[in-house]
Design an enzyme around this catalytic site. Sequence first.
Site, short mmCIF file in Angstrom:
data_model
loop_
_atom_site.label_atom_id
_atom_site.label_comp_id
_atom_site.label_asym_id
_atom_site.label_seq_id
_atom_site.Cartn_x
_atom_site.Cartn_y
_atom_site.Cartn_z
N LYS A 7 0.56 -1.35 -0.54
CA LYS A 7 -0.27 0.15 0.12
C LYS A 7 0.43 1.76 0.08
CE LYS A 7 -4.86 -0.95 0.60
NZ LYS A 7 -5.42 -1.99 2.10
N ARG A 35 -3.82 -9.62 5.38
CA ARG A 35 -4.07 -9.96 3.41
C ARG A 35 -3.23 -9.71 3.15
NH1 ARG A 35 -6.25 -6.76 0.53
NH2 ARG A 35 -8.12 -7.30 -1.04
#
Length: 282
Positions: A224, A258
């Site tokens: 991210k 995740r």
Amino acid sequence: MHPLILDCAGKPLDLSVPRVMGILNVTPDSFSDGGDFLAPEKAVQRALEMVEEGAAVIDVGGESTRPGAAPVDVDEELRRVIPVIEALQRELTVPVSIDTRKPAVMQAAVAAGAGLINDVNALQAPGAVETAAALGVPVCLMHIQGDPETMQDQPDYRDVVAEVGAFLVARARACRDAGIARERILLDPGFGFGKTPEHNLLLLQRLDTLVANGYPVLVGLSRKSLIGNVLGLSVDKRVYPGVALNVLAVWQGASLVRSHDVRATREAIEMCHAVQVAGPGC
Ligand code: HH2
């Protein structure tokens, strides 16, 4: 404390040790794997690969929620995810999770074999809580400020850690009031969803406060932008720092991480857990 084994429509997800949720985006536009697994055969192959690398659950998504992403209509989302979930239900022993905000997709996905609902909107869509309650599978409630199209325009909090925690506990309460058992609820602070780089770092620094609520915590940090912000790395070069962030999360008690990078993440969090549980008797 949260239960150690979740019943995902008949397939167990054992959270007695930290686990990896493998990411499988069946979209043309996801920020990292967009377009790679649109063909169902490729998606199934990737899922098998991730299970071989140690994924305990595969999260299938048919709508990108990256910043600025446009919404996808329900028919298109169903067209993308349902054939893949049907195939994974046959091919995999581990549970499949459906990453969606739409009650109609939740319903069809569980009918096709999904055993967990992962909603970045924390079941706030009309009818979503009732649908999830009726389906009887575990749910992951994620915090988001705003919606994906505009969430990064001006994220604003007085105390991000306290506000995200309070929001998630309130959503868990609403779910329990609607009949979703406490044992079937996971919480996720939603890294990158309506947060500045500083907000993301603070949320990870104090993840222990979210864990203290007693629900299993899931984190989505893989590749991210908080990594890009600190290190200036492009998406394809964020594996090592992503692994490090997941270790920090597990160290503070996260149960499920995740990730796109399953093997590296699984090995790192297993090592982290070995340090956590080490004692004079082992
Ligand atoms: N992040 C993304 C999607 N789903 N679900 C949970 N519970 N937590 C997250 O942090 C999370 C999530 C976004 O990442 P990705 O699926 O890789 O990209 P895209 O939204 O572009 O498909």
